[in-house]
Design a protein around this motif. Sequence first.
Motif, PDB file in Angstrom:
ATOM      1  N   LEU A 118       0.768  -1.154  -0.030  1.00  0.00           N
ATOM      2  CA  LEU A 118       0.121   0.042  -0.015  1.00  0.00           C
ATOM      3  C   LEU A 118       1.081   1.311   0.079  1.00  0.00           C
ATOM      4  N   THR A 119       1.828   1.290   0.526  1.00  0.00           N
ATOM      5  CA  THR A 119       2.876   2.465   0.806  1.00  0.00           C
ATOM      6  C   THR A 119       3.358   2.896  -0.691  1.00  0.00           C
ATOM      7  N   ARG A 120       3.850   1.563  -1.478  1.00  0.00           N
ATOM      8  CA  ARG A 120       4.407   2.008  -2.638  1.00  0.00           C
ATOM      9  C   ARG A 120       3.256   2.442  -3.594  1.00  0.00           C
ATOM     10  N   HIS A 121       2.069   2.148  -3.497  1.00  0.00           N
ATOM     11  CA  HIS A 121       0.971   2.441  -4.187  1.00  0.00           C
ATOM     12  C   HIS A 121       0.758   3.768  -3.999  1.00  0.00           C
ATOM     13  N   LEU A 122       0.387   4.402  -2.943  1.00  0.00           N
ATOM     14  CA  LEU A 122       0.317   5.621  -2.663  1.00  0.00           C
ATOM     15  C   LEU A 122       1.276   6.546  -3.142  1.00  0.00           C
ATOM     16  N   VAL A 123       2.700   6.112  -3.191  1.00  0.00           N
ATOM     17  CA  VAL A 123       3.580   6.940  -3.863  1.00  0.00           C
ATOM     18  C   VAL A 123       3.558   7.025  -5.151  1.00  0.00           C
ATOM     19  N   ALA A 124       3.206   5.973  -5.845  1.00  0.00           N
ATOM     20  CA  ALA A 124       2.734   6.073  -7.268  1.00  0.00           C
ATOM     21  C   ALA A 124       1.505   7.074  -7.473  1.00  0.00           C
ATOM     22  N   VAL A 125       0.763   6.892  -6.648  1.00  0.00           N
ATOM     23  CA  VAL A 125      -0.568   7.620  -7.029  1.00  0.00           C
ATOM     24  C   VAL A 125      -0.093   9.087  -6.730  1.00  0.00           C
ATOM     25  N   ALA A 126       0.742   9.560  -5.950  1.00  0.00           N
ATOM     26  CA  ALA A 126       1.105  10.716  -5.731  1.00  0.00           C
ATOM     27  C   ALA A 126       1.846  11.560  -6.677  1.00  0.00           C
ATOM     28  N   ASP A 127       2.781  10.449  -7.181  1.00  0.00           N
ATOM     29  CA  ASP A 127       3.705  10.992  -8.215  1.00  0.00           C
ATOM     30  C   ASP A 127       2.927  11.213  -9.650  1.00  0.00           C
ATOM     31  N   ALA A 128       1.947  10.512  -9.707  1.00  0.00           N
ATOM     32  CA  ALA A 128       1.231  10.597 -10.931  1.00  0.00           C
ATOM     33  C   ALA A 128       0.117  11.868 -10.826  1.00  0.00           C
ATOM     34  N   SER A 129      -0.317  12.249  -9.523  1.00  0.00           N
ATOM     35  CA  SER A 129      -1.253  13.353  -9.199  1.00  0.00           C
ATOM     36  C   SER A 129      -0.652  14.698  -9.426  1.00  0.00           C
ATOM     37  N   LEU A 130       0.636  14.842  -8.871  1.00  0.00           N
ATOM     38  CA  LEU A 130       1.258  16.173  -8.769  1.00  0.00           C
ATOM     39  C   LEU A 130       1.537  16.768 -10.027  1.00  0.00           C
ATOM     40  N   PRO A 131       1.705  16.154 -11.371  1.00  0.00           N
ATOM     41  CA  PRO A 131       1.817  16.891 -12.584  1.00  0.00           C
ATOM     42  C   PRO A 131       0.656  17.377 -12.941  1.00  0.00           C
ATOM     43  N   LEU A 132      -0.324  16.602 -12.551  1.00  0.00           N
ATOM     44  CA  LEU A 132      -1.831  16.879 -13.258  1.00  0.00           C
ATOM     45  C   LEU A 132      -2.311  17.891 -12.211  1.00  0.00           C
ATOM     46  N   LEU A 133      -2.023  17.913 -11.161  1.00  0.00           N
ATOM     47  CA  LEU A 133      -2.614  19.111 -10.147  1.00  0.00           C
ATOM     48  C   LEU A 133      -2.279  20.457 -10.441  1.00  0.00           C
ATOM     49  N   ALA A 134      -0.921  20.681 -11.148  1.00  0.00           N
ATOM     50  CA  ALA A 134      -0.472  22.021 -11.698  1.00  0.00           C
ATOM     51  C   ALA A 134      -1.332  22.440 -12.725  1.00  0.00           C
ATOM     52  N   ASP A 135      -2.043  21.602 -13.447  1.00  0.00           N
ATOM     53  CA  ASP A 135      -2.895  22.110 -14.872  1.00  0.00           C
ATOM     54  C   ASP A 135      -4.533  21.907 -14.503  1.00  0.00           C
TER      55      ASP A 135
END
Length: 357
Positions: free
Chosen positions: A298-315
């Motif tokens: 679960l921790t690794r999955h949350l890191v992957a979700v965060a890393d995929a989210s951050l570029p999107l959140l800027a736009d």
Amino acid sequence: MTSVDLSRTVLRAVRRAVDDGVLRVAVPERVVVTVPGAGGWGDYATNVALQLARPAGQPPLRVAELLRPRLVGLDGIDDVVVTGPGFLNMRLRDTVSADLVADVLRHGSRYGFAPSGAPGGSDGSSQVLLCPGDVRSVVVTDVVARLLRAQGAVVRARCPDGAPGGAWTDVLRVDADLFRDDVPAGESGPEHPVRVRRCSGDPLVLGRDAGRWALLHPAPQDRVRLGGEHLVQRESNPLFRVRYAHARARAVLRGGSDLGLRPLPGDTGAAGAELLALLADHPRVLRRAADTRAPDRLTRHLVAVADASLPLLADVLPRGDEKPSATHRARLALAEAAGAVLAGGLSLLGIDAPDHL
């Protein structure tokens, strides 16, 4: 559509091929559907053709070609491409992505949890976790119990070295009730030992959130590091990235509200494809982490979700004179969905998900 839903769809295609007489195999109980690796095609992939090739007496590529037309158009599958030795790579329709986001928003931070009243555990019985007395084992047991309960299981823990208390419950927020009543050996269901490499340092110096993350993020056999790297607010710190992505998602929602922009699931464009695939995979990750008693999944999955989210959140929000559009509303809904998954995952880990960071 989640990876679990899609695995059922793949099984339906296999049954079609068997019923049509083109495959002579026993339909498997389950198939694995995963997100394609880097450079892979489509939203999901399965190795079911390789799994069935030997019992079918046919090459994997031939099995894949027999299954492909029976998958296209089924339950929102837009197209299927056969790659490598016989992998089936599937692309979903855009409406499926909107349905996925709507499903996440409907369940909120409980997305991926078993429905209320579901039978306990994968075998329908209660489970007893056998926990050694070291701090890492206790915290891992605490989280494994949370994961199993989220999947509908009834869980108790037995700690032969004595129930944990003191700073472990006060600072690290270990659920003392889980260990409170000693469970006699052999009672209340099968025992499942929690096996992790012991921690040689004191995680209490890191505080609750960083201390728990330091104990949970490494794989069970890996050594725990208890340095200040878990406290720094930098991209090098995975815990910071996860919590920051949640805080950014909440900030974007506040900004959208200020603009009168409401989240509405829809087509987010290619920018959200990776994040959508990870959100769809979240229920499977929770089940797998519970079944294997491995919170690090679960921790690794949350890191992957965060890393995929951050570029999107800027736009997500309109800039300058740009007027709000359906794409902005769809991306805002996707941001809210990502925040819900991050919040729910952190809650299962016993870690706070701040709205501001």
